[in-house]
Scaffold this motif. Structure first.
Motif, PDB file in Angstrom:
ATOM      1  N   ASP A 110     -32.338  53.376 -30.603  1.00  0.00           N
ATOM      2  CA  ASP A 110     -32.319  55.193 -30.237  1.00  0.00           C
ATOM      3  C   ASP A 110     -32.830  55.703 -31.582  1.00  0.00           C
ATOM      4  OD1 ASP A 110     -31.215  54.941 -28.009  1.00  0.00           O
ATOM      5  OD2 ASP A 110     -29.031  55.390 -28.500  1.00  0.00           O
ATOM      6  N   ASP A 111     -32.827  55.202 -32.693  1.00  0.00           N
ATOM      7  CA  ASP A 111     -32.927  55.651 -33.585  1.00  0.00           C
ATOM      8  C   ASP A 111     -35.087  55.591 -34.290  1.00  0.00           C
ATOM      9  OD1 ASP A 111     -33.074  57.005 -36.276  1.00  0.00           O
ATOM     10  OD2 ASP A 111     -33.659  54.831 -37.538  1.00  0.00           O
ATOM     11  N   LEU A 112     -35.560  53.981 -33.976  1.00  0.00           N
ATOM     12  CA  LEU A 112     -36.622  54.150 -33.157  1.00  0.00           C
ATOM     13  C   LEU A 112     -37.519  54.505 -32.140  1.00  0.00           C
ATOM     14  CD1 LEU A 112     -38.649  51.732 -33.895  1.00  0.00           C
ATOM     15  CD2 LEU A 112     -37.931  50.574 -31.749  1.00  0.00           C
ATOM     16  N   VAL A 113     -36.770  54.903 -31.335  1.00  0.00           N
ATOM     17  CA  VAL A 113     -37.543  56.469 -29.662  1.00  0.00           C
ATOM     18  C   VAL A 113     -37.672  57.457 -31.149  1.00  0.00           C
ATOM     19  CG1 VAL A 113     -37.285  57.602 -28.038  1.00  0.00           C
ATOM     20  CG2 VAL A 113     -36.752  54.981 -28.070  1.00  0.00           C
ATOM     21  N   ASP A 114     -36.417  58.217 -31.630  1.00  0.00           N
ATOM     22  CA  ASP A 114     -36.589  59.517 -32.085  1.00  0.00           C
ATOM     23  C   ASP A 114     -37.396  59.028 -33.414  1.00  0.00           C
ATOM     24  OD1 ASP A 114     -34.524  60.029 -30.913  1.00  0.00           O
ATOM     25  OD2 ASP A 114     -33.157  59.662 -32.194  1.00  0.00           O
ATOM     26  N   GLY A 115     -38.024  57.914 -34.237  1.00  0.00           N
ATOM     27  CA  GLY A 115     -38.446  58.068 -35.615  1.00  0.00           C
ATOM     28  C   GLY A 115     -40.152  58.098 -35.017  1.00  0.00           C
ATOM     29  N   ILE A 116     -40.618  57.384 -33.725  1.00  0.00           N
ATOM     30  CA  ILE A 116     -41.869  57.206 -33.010  1.00  0.00           C
ATOM     31  C   ILE A 116     -42.385  59.255 -32.512  1.00  0.00           C
ATOM     32  CG2 ILE A 116     -43.140  56.365 -31.145  1.00  0.00           C
ATOM     33  CD1 ILE A 116     -42.143  52.855 -31.668  1.00  0.00           C
ATOM     34  N   THR A 117     -41.264  59.246 -32.072  1.00  0.00           N
ATOM     35  CA  THR A 117     -41.591  60.411 -30.894  1.00  0.00           C
ATOM     36  C   THR A 117     -41.186  61.665 -32.377  1.00  0.00           C
ATOM     37  OG1 THR A 117     -39.710  60.030 -29.162  1.00  0.00           O
ATOM     38  CG2 THR A 117     -40.269  62.363 -29.609  1.00  0.00           C
ATOM     39  N   ASN A 118     -40.886  61.756 -33.263  1.00  0.00           N
ATOM     40  CA  ASN A 118     -41.582  62.729 -34.451  1.00  0.00           C
ATOM     41  C   ASN A 118     -42.287  62.207 -34.967  1.00  0.00           C
ATOM     42  OD1 ASN A 118     -38.631  63.914 -34.248  1.00  0.00           O
ATOM     43  ND2 ASN A 118     -37.591  62.439 -35.205  1.00  0.00           N
ATOM     44  N   ALA A 119     -43.092  60.656 -34.810  1.00  0.00           N
ATOM     45  CA  ALA A 119     -44.103  60.740 -35.500  1.00  0.00           C
ATOM     46  C   ALA A 119     -45.346  61.064 -34.935  1.00  0.00           C
ATOM     47  CB  ALA A 119     -44.339  59.259 -35.973  1.00  0.00           C
ATOM     48  N   SER A 120     -44.946  60.656 -33.420  1.00  0.00           N
ATOM     49  CA  SER A 120     -46.533  60.685 -32.510  1.00  0.00           C
ATOM     50  C   SER A 120     -46.324  62.678 -32.230  1.00  0.00           C
ATOM     51  CB  SER A 120     -46.105  60.005 -31.431  1.00  0.00           C
ATOM     52  OG  SER A 120     -45.090  60.155 -30.842  1.00  0.00           O
ATOM     53  N   GLY A 121     -44.942  63.084 -32.213  1.00  0.00           N
ATOM     54  CA  GLY A 121     -45.019  64.328 -31.406  1.00  0.00           C
ATOM     55  C   GLY A 121     -45.331  63.850 -29.196  1.00  0.00           C
ATOM     56  N   TRP A 122     -44.821  63.381 -29.045  1.00  0.00           N
ATOM     57  CA  TRP A 122     -44.913  62.849 -27.365  1.00  0.00           C
ATOM     58  C   TRP A 122     -43.499  62.221 -27.569  1.00  0.00           C
ATOM     59  CZ3 TRP A 122     -48.177  64.920 -24.858  1.00  0.00           C
ATOM     60  CH2 TRP A 122     -49.276  65.358 -24.990  1.00  0.00           C
ATOM     61  N   CYS A 123     -42.669  62.758 -26.309  1.00  0.00           N
ATOM     62  CA  CYS A 123     -41.504  62.080 -26.135  1.00  0.00           C
ATOM     63  C   CYS A 123     -41.873  60.182 -25.483  1.00  0.00           C
ATOM     64  CB  CYS A 123     -41.118  62.440 -25.274  1.00  0.00           C
ATOM     65  SG  CYS A 123     -39.886  63.941 -25.204  1.00  0.00           S
ATOM     66  N   ILE A 124     -41.194  59.454 -25.140  1.00  0.00           N
ATOM     67  CA  ILE A 124     -41.358  57.974 -24.667  1.00  0.00           C
ATOM     68  C   ILE A 124     -40.441  57.414 -23.524  1.00  0.00           C
ATOM     69  CG2 ILE A 124     -41.433  55.548 -25.267  1.00  0.00           C
ATOM     70  CD1 ILE A 124     -41.230  56.747 -28.642  1.00  0.00           C
ATOM     71  N   ASN A 125     -41.796  56.956 -22.422  1.00  0.00           N
ATOM     72  CA  ASN A 125     -41.168  57.056 -21.181  1.00  0.00           C
ATOM     73  C   ASN A 125     -40.417  55.411 -21.622  1.00  0.00           C
ATOM     74  OD1 ASN A 125     -41.927  59.478 -19.474  1.00  0.00           O
ATOM     75  ND2 ASN A 125     -43.640  58.252 -19.416  1.00  0.00           N
ATOM     76  N   SER A 126     -41.237  53.904 -22.079  1.00  0.00           N
ATOM     77  CA  SER A 126     -40.391  52.931 -22.293  1.00  0.00           C
ATOM     78  C   SER A 126     -41.257  52.813 -23.363  1.00  0.00           C
ATOM     79  CB  SER A 126     -40.989  52.237 -20.943  1.00  0.00           C
ATOM     80  OG  SER A 126     -42.311  52.488 -20.636  1.00  0.00           O
ATOM     81  N   ILE A 127     -40.347  51.404 -24.064  1.00  0.00           N
ATOM     82  CA  ILE A 127     -40.722  50.774 -24.673  1.00  0.00           C
ATOM     83  C   ILE A 127     -40.670  49.283 -25.072  1.00  0.00           C
ATOM     84  CG2 ILE A 127     -38.295  51.916 -26.078  1.00  0.00           C
ATOM     85  CD1 ILE A 127     -40.851  51.855 -28.963  1.00  0.00           C
ATOM     86  N   ASP A 128     -41.086  48.685 -25.262  1.00  0.00           N
ATOM     87  CA  ASP A 128     -40.361  46.974 -25.830  1.00  0.00           C
ATOM     88  C   ASP A 128     -41.317  46.541 -27.327  1.00  0.00           C
ATOM     89  OD1 ASP A 128     -40.101  46.324 -23.495  1.00  0.00           O
ATOM     90  OD2 ASP A 128     -41.827  46.227 -22.739  1.00  0.00           O
ATOM     91  N   TYR A 129     -40.635  45.836 -28.132  1.00  0.00           N
ATOM     92  CA  TYR A 129     -40.486  46.238 -29.187  1.00  0.00           C
ATOM     93  C   TYR A 129     -39.753  44.201 -29.952  1.00  0.00           C
ATOM     94  CZ  TYR A 129     -35.390  47.531 -28.682  1.00  0.00           C
ATOM     95  OH  TYR A 129     -34.612  47.828 -28.896  1.00  0.00           O
ATOM     96  N   ARG A 130     -39.886  43.996 -30.615  1.00  0.00           N
ATOM     97  CA  ARG A 130     -39.663  42.610 -31.588  1.00  0.00           C
ATOM     98  C   ARG A 130     -38.274  43.248 -32.385  1.00  0.00           C
ATOM     99  NH1 ARG A 130     -44.727  38.767 -30.726  1.00  0.00           N
ATOM    100  NH2 ARG A 130     -45.560  40.158 -30.952  1.00  0.00           N
ATOM    101  N   ILE A 131     -37.698  42.292 -32.774  1.00  0.00           N
ATOM    102  CA  ILE A 131     -36.682  42.914 -33.807  1.00  0.00           C
ATOM    103  C   ILE A 131     -37.249  41.405 -34.498  1.00  0.00           C
ATOM    104  CG2 ILE A 131     -34.670  42.914 -34.859  1.00  0.00           C
ATOM    105  CD1 ILE A 131     -33.343  44.006 -31.944  1.00  0.00           C
ATOM    106  N   ILE A 132     -36.797  42.263 -35.883  1.00  0.00           N
ATOM    107  CA  ILE A 132     -38.122  41.264 -37.075  1.00  0.00           C
ATOM    108  C   ILE A 132     -37.068  40.310 -37.696  1.00  0.00           C
ATOM    109  CG2 ILE A 132     -39.235  41.322 -38.457  1.00  0.00           C
ATOM    110  CD1 ILE A 132     -41.190  41.146 -35.895  1.00  0.00           C
ATOM    111  N   LEU A 133     -36.300  39.466 -37.717  1.00  0.00           N
ATOM    112  CA  LEU A 133     -35.456  38.792 -38.835  1.00  0.00           C
ATOM    113  C   LEU A 133     -35.692  37.947 -39.706  1.00  0.00           C
ATOM    114  CD1 LEU A 133     -33.923  36.283 -35.777  1.00  0.00           C
ATOM    115  CD2 LEU A 133     -33.335  39.150 -36.819  1.00  0.00           C
ATOM    116  N   LYS A 134     -34.695  39.006 -41.301  1.00  0.00           N
ATOM    117  CA  LYS A 134     -35.365  38.236 -42.437  1.00  0.00           C
ATOM    118  C   LYS A 134     -35.493  37.510 -42.415  1.00  0.00           C
ATOM    119  CE  LYS A 134     -36.212  44.064 -43.380  1.00  0.00           C
ATOM    120  NZ  LYS A 134     -35.541  44.700 -44.369  1.00  0.00           N
TER     121      LYS A 134
END
Length: 68
Positions: free
Chosen positions: A44-68
């Motif tokens: 949810d924080d990821l979607v909020d961050g990208i929405t704020n940065a882009s200025g557009w709402c997101i319909n769908s998103i896929d991602y990978r979690i990067i393990l350290k």
């Protein structure tokens, strides 16, 4: 957590959009985010961050979690 965006679909046709993007602007927006890395607490924080940065709402998103 660190996330890498693998697929994203913005809501570019929403009624609140101030202007309509050209096809090239849509492609550029998509390419600006695919493959990028983001620090976020959770999905949810990821979607909020990208929405704020882009200025557009997101319909769908896929991602990978990067393990350290």
């Amino acid at each position: 957590m660190q996330f890498q965006i693998t697929e994203i679909e913005f809501d570019l046709d929403c009624d609140a959009a101030e202007e309509e993007l050209t096809e090239q602007e849509r492609v550029d927006l998509y390419e600006d985010y695919i493959g990028t890395f983001w620090e976020a607490d959770d999905a949810d924080d990821l979607v909020d961050g990208i929405t704020n940065a882009s200025g557009w709402c997101i319909n769908s998103i896929d991602y990978r979690i990067i393990l350290k």
